[in-house]
Design a protein around this motif. Structure first.
Motif, PDB file in Angstrom:
ATOM      1  N   HIS A  46      46.934  73.403  46.993  1.00  0.00           N
ATOM      2  CA  HIS A  46      47.323  72.484  45.927  1.00  0.00           C
ATOM      3  C   HIS A  46      48.668  72.873  45.339  1.00  0.00           C
ATOM      4  N   ASP A  47      48.835  74.142  44.978  1.00  0.00           N
ATOM      5  CA  ASP A  47      50.099  74.612  44.423  1.00  0.00           C
ATOM      6  C   ASP A  47      51.221  74.520  45.445  1.00  0.00           C
ATOM      7  N   ALA A  48      50.914  74.811  46.699  1.00  0.00           N
ATOM      8  CA  ALA A  48      51.934  74.733  47.744  1.00  0.00           C
ATOM      9  C   ALA A  48      52.431  73.303  47.922  1.00  0.00           C
ATOM     10  N   GLY A  49      51.556  72.323  47.722  1.00  0.00           N
ATOM     11  CA  GLY A  49      51.982  70.932  47.796  1.00  0.00           C
ATOM     12  C   GLY A  49      53.009  70.606  46.734  1.00  0.00           C
ATOM     13  N   TYR A  50      52.790  71.091  45.516  1.00  0.00           N
ATOM     14  CA  TYR A  50      53.775  70.871  44.451  1.00  0.00           C
ATOM     15  C   TYR A  50      55.071  71.620  44.747  1.00  0.00           C
ATOM     16  N   LEU A  59      61.703  69.602  48.417  1.00  0.00           N
ATOM     17  CA  LEU A  59      62.206  68.393  49.081  1.00  0.00           C
ATOM     18  C   LEU A  59      62.999  67.526  48.116  1.00  0.00           C
ATOM     19  N   ALA A  60      62.578  67.480  46.855  1.00  0.00           N
ATOM     20  CA  ALA A  60      63.356  66.746  45.849  1.00  0.00           C
ATOM     21  C   ALA A  60      64.727  67.392  45.654  1.00  0.00           C
ATOM     22  N   ALA A  61      64.782  68.719  45.729  1.00  0.00           N
ATOM     23  CA  ALA A  61      66.067  69.414  45.612  1.00  0.00           C
ATOM     24  C   ALA A  61      66.972  69.079  46.794  1.00  0.00           C
ATOM     25  N   VAL A  62      66.386  68.972  47.997  1.00  0.00           N
ATOM     26  CA  VAL A  62      67.166  68.572  49.171  1.00  0.00           C
ATOM     27  C   VAL A  62      67.783  67.195  48.958  1.00  0.00           C
ATOM     28  N   ALA A  63      66.992  66.277  48.414  1.00  0.00           N
ATOM     29  CA  ALA A  63      67.494  64.918  48.196  1.00  0.00           C
ATOM     30  C   ALA A  63      68.543  64.857  47.089  1.00  0.00           C
ATOM     31  N   ALA A  64      68.440  65.738  46.096  1.00  0.00           N
ATOM     32  CA  ALA A  64      69.305  65.649  44.922  1.00  0.00           C
ATOM     33  C   ALA A  64      70.668  66.312  45.119  1.00  0.00           C
ATOM     34  N   VAL A  65      70.747  67.335  45.925  1.00  0.00           N
ATOM     35  CA  VAL A  65      71.988  68.104  46.074  1.00  0.00           C
ATOM     36  C   VAL A  65      72.560  67.868  47.469  1.00  0.00           C
ATOM     37  N   ARG A  66      73.769  67.303  47.524  1.00  0.00           N
ATOM     38  CA  ARG A  66      74.367  66.930  48.801  1.00  0.00           C
ATOM     39  C   ARG A  66      74.504  68.130  49.742  1.00  0.00           C
ATOM     40  N   ALA A  67      74.878  69.289  49.187  1.00  0.00           N
ATOM     41  CA  ALA A  67      75.093  70.466  50.034  1.00  0.00           C
ATOM     42  C   ALA A  67      73.805  70.954  50.676  1.00  0.00           C
ATOM     43  N   VAL A  94      60.376  73.679  55.327  1.00  0.00           N
ATOM     44  CA  VAL A  94      59.443  73.521  54.209  1.00  0.00           C
ATOM     45  C   VAL A  94      58.175  72.804  54.664  1.00  0.00           C
ATOM     46  N   VAL A  95      58.327  71.690  55.361  1.00  0.00           N
ATOM     47  CA  VAL A  95      57.163  70.913  55.797  1.00  0.00           C
ATOM     48  C   VAL A  95      56.345  71.697  56.817  1.00  0.00           C
ATOM     49  N   ALA A  96      57.025  72.343  57.766  1.00  0.00           N
ATOM     50  CA  ALA A  96      56.303  73.121  58.779  1.00  0.00           C
ATOM     51  C   ALA A  96      55.531  74.268  58.134  1.00  0.00           C
ATOM     52  N   GLY A  97      56.133  74.899  57.146  1.00  0.00           N
ATOM     53  CA  GLY A  97      55.439  75.979  56.446  1.00  0.00           C
ATOM     54  C   GLY A  97      54.180  75.482  55.761  1.00  0.00           C
ATOM     55  N   LEU A  98      54.269  74.331  55.082  1.00  0.00           N
ATOM     56  CA  LEU A  98      53.100  73.784  54.411  1.00  0.00           C
ATOM     57  C   LEU A  98      52.004  73.418  55.414  1.00  0.00           C
ATOM     58  N   VAL A 116      64.306  76.959  37.793  1.00  0.00           N
ATOM     59  CA  VAL A 116      63.738  76.212  36.668  1.00  0.00           C
ATOM     60  C   VAL A 116      63.012  74.967  37.166  1.00  0.00           C
ATOM     61  N   TRP A 117      63.619  74.257  38.093  1.00  0.00           N
ATOM     62  CA  TRP A 117      63.026  73.027  38.609  1.00  0.00           C
ATOM     63  C   TRP A 117      61.677  73.302  39.285  1.00  0.00           C
ATOM     64  N   CYS A 118      61.620  74.318  40.120  1.00  0.00           N
ATOM     65  CA  CYS A 118      60.357  74.641  40.784  1.00  0.00           C
ATOM     66  C   CYS A 118      59.300  75.064  39.769  1.00  0.00           C
ATOM     67  N   ALA A 119      59.706  75.817  38.745  1.00  0.00           N
ATOM     68  CA  ALA A 119      58.758  76.233  37.704  1.00  0.00           C
ATOM     69  C   ALA A 119      58.189  75.019  36.974  1.00  0.00           C
ATOM     70  N   VAL A 120      59.044  74.067  36.652  1.00  0.00           N
ATOM     71  CA  VAL A 120      58.590  72.868  35.941  1.00  0.00           C
ATOM     72  C   VAL A 120      57.590  72.087  36.786  1.00  0.00           C
ATOM     73  N   VAL A 121      57.904  71.895  38.062  1.00  0.00           N
ATOM     74  CA  VAL A 121      57.019  71.121  38.935  1.00  0.00           C
ATOM     75  C   VAL A 121      55.672  71.818  39.103  1.00  0.00           C
ATOM     76  N   LEU A 122      55.681  73.141  39.223  1.00  0.00           N
ATOM     77  CA  LEU A 122      54.431  73.868  39.412  1.00  0.00           C
ATOM     78  C   LEU A 122      53.547  73.880  38.160  1.00  0.00           C
ATOM     79  N   THR A 123      54.130  73.621  36.998  1.00  0.00           N
ATOM     80  CA  THR A 123      53.312  73.564  35.776  1.00  0.00           C
ATOM     81  C   THR A 123      52.686  72.199  35.553  1.00  0.00           C
ATOM     82  N   VAL A 124      53.155  71.174  36.259  1.00  0.00           N
ATOM     83  CA  VAL A 124      52.673  69.809  36.009  1.00  0.00           C
ATOM     84  C   VAL A 124      51.149  69.700  36.053  1.00  0.00           C
ATOM     85  N   PRO A 125      50.472  70.164  37.115  1.00  0.00           N
ATOM     86  CA  PRO A 125      49.010  69.995  37.141  1.00  0.00           C
ATOM     87  C   PRO A 125      48.307  70.748  36.013  1.00  0.00           C
ATOM     88  N   TYR A 126      48.865  71.867  35.590  1.00  0.00           N
ATOM     89  CA  TYR A 126      48.195  72.681  34.575  1.00  0.00           C
ATOM     90  C   TYR A 126      48.544  72.260  33.152  1.00  0.00           C
TER      91      TYR A 126
END
Length: 486
Positions: free
Chosen positions: A179-183, A189-197, A207-211, A306-316
């Motif tokens: 569950h946490d790994a999904g978040y 993946l959102a970071a990949v989409a947001a940052v051109r570099a 990331v997907v293969a690891g999950l 910070v972004w990953c921390a925020v996303v991981l707190t969402v369910p809790y």
């Protein structure tokens, strides 16, 4: 390669890695001094350990659980039944994990930031308490922090091994808590989409293969025992009290210093409220860290943490109806990086004659924080020592007075824990651990002694005619024991 990372993209200094090892060693010493190594196993720990122990029957493994933590303890459990040996093993794993999780950040955030962040994270009472525990949350934190670090390294390094490290970190997290790994995957993946570099196919694939690799055991078990992944997710939601929109952020604040499980979480302000100020300051310190990281050319690194921390707190914070301090350990690990950026940045602003005084005040504040966290740790360990000693007293009475010895079965309140201590099985006809029926319980009585232990003096229908006995533990806790006729 971006200018932002070129400045810091150097070989990790050996001296910095050595200091990380020193912090990890102090981390172990603090846990040992608290008495955690002598703490008997708790409910969840008993369930996990029973899955890989040949000495006790395996307890019911409910839908939300994952097998990763059981594999971490398997080598020691196969060799000995000693709880102290198991605690020491977990402490060593936790120390090694601390070094490995912060290691990739040495090139990204610099030596001082990483060392301050690792020390601040390791100094939290909840981290020290669960470092010696057979629970997955701390290792999820290590996996998430390492994954974010390797993600940043892959973005600027075309070699293959950082990609493998990224995929391995995500897979490790998924094996422990899918569950946490999904978040975590969504955040990356959102970071990949947001940052051109960062828009590289290799990042997405890793990331997907690891999950996918990490959730294979969970999927196999879902088909074997739960009727498929969707059925297991529905069962998990039921055990968790029904996942949906719930404002649980204030519950997390109430439980920041304990209890270990706040369910239902109806208490007011947290215990020892003055020791909870750091929790309220975390968002401010993280925001300040982003500012100082930007000035140092490390905004992307701190921002991703910070972004990953925020996303991981969402369910809790928003999806469950209860709280536990351990739920936020992954967020604390990720926020350690920007918080350290803020602390070091503020220290660098001070100039002139007042600098020694300001540094002295800051040092006192840091020491006060560490001391306060250690006081909470000692309090929680002592409380659990008393509670678990009562459970062991109960098991001893069941064996001595009523002959509940292996092979045997115990059902009722806290049956997985009592049964583990007694070497019995723990069938249940209701609740989150329901594994049999009333008829199934009665069938057990033909082959082994069965005890129903509960705090309610009124037995369920199937035990209406069983002899009742009242026991009072040394702590004053009352138990009602119903012994099934053979």
């Amino acid at each position: 390669m971006s200018t932002e990372h070129r400045v810091n993209f150097q070989s990790a200094p050996r001296r910095a890695l050595l200091w990380l090892v020193v912090i990890a060693a102090v981390f172990i010493v603090a846990q040992a001094a608290s008495g955690a190594v002598r703490l008997p196993l708790g409910w969840d720990e008993a369930v996990y350990v029973s899955q890989v122990s040949s000495r006790v029957p395996a307890a019911f493994f409910s839908a939300p659980r994952a097998r990763g933590i059981t594999w971490l303890v398997a080598p020691v459990v196969a060799l000995t039944s000693s709880t102290e040996a198991l605690r020491l093993w977990m402490m060593l794993l936790a120390a090694a994990g601390l070094v490995l999780a912060f290691w990739p950040w040495l090139r990204l955030a610099g030596r001082r930031v990483v060392l301050v962040g690792a020390a601040a994270f390791a100094g939290l009472w909840v981290v020290e308490f669960y470092a010696a525990s057979v629970m997955p949350n701390l290792y999820v934190a290590y996996g998430a922090l390492a994954a974010a670090g390797w993600f940043l390294r892959v973005a600027d390094d075309r070699r293959r091994w950082p990609l493998a490290a990224l995929a391995g970190s995500v897979a490790f997290t998924a094996v422990l808590r899918p569950h946490d790994a999904g978040y975590l995957m969504l955040a990356l993946l959102a970071a990949v989409a947001a940052v051109r570099a960062w828009r590289r196919l290799a990042l997405v694939v890793a990331v997907v293969a690891g999950l996918v690799a990490g959730i294979v055991p969970w999927l196999v078990e879902a088909y074997m025992n739960y009727g498929g992944p969707l059925a297991r997710l529905r069962a998990s939601s039921g055990v968790e009290g029904g996942l949906g929109w719930h404002l649980a952020a204030f519950m997390q604040l109430r439980s920041v210093n304990g209890p270990l499980l706040c369910r239902p979480c109806t208490n007011g302000w947290p215990q020892a409220a003055v020791l909870s100020v750091w929790w309220l300051l975390l968002p401010v310190l993280a925001a300040g860290g982003l500012v100082f990281a930007a000035r140092a050319g490390r905004l992307r690194a701190a921002g991703l943490a910070v972004w990953c921390a925020v996303v991981l707190t969402v369910p809790y914070f928003f999806l469950i109806t209860y709280a536990a301090p351990r739920f936020l350990i992954p967020a604390y690990a990720l926020l350690a990086v920007p918080v350290a950026e803020c602390v070091i940045g503020l220290a660098g602003l001070i100039r002139g004659r007042c600098r020694p005084y300001v540094v002295g005040v800051a040092a006192v504040c840091v020491l006060a924080q560490l001391a306060g966290q250690y006081l909470v740790l000692e309090s929680r360990v002592a409380g659990q020592q008393r509670a678990r000693a009562g459970d062991q007293w109960m098991v001893a009475r069941l064996a001595r007075q009523y002959g509940i010895r292996p092979p045997c079965a115990i059902t009722g309140d806290q049956s997985p824990l009592l049964a583990f201590y007694a070497g019995c099985s723990s069938p249940a006809v209701g609740g989150n651990n329901a594994s049999t029926t009333s008829a199934g319980l009665l069938k057990i009585t033909r082959t082994m002694p069965l005890a129903l232990a509960r705090h309610n003096p009124h037995p369920p229908t199937y035990a209406q005619h069983w002899p009742r006995h009242q026991l009072t533990a040394p702590s004053g806790e009352k138990w009602y024991v119903f012994i099934a006729p053979r």
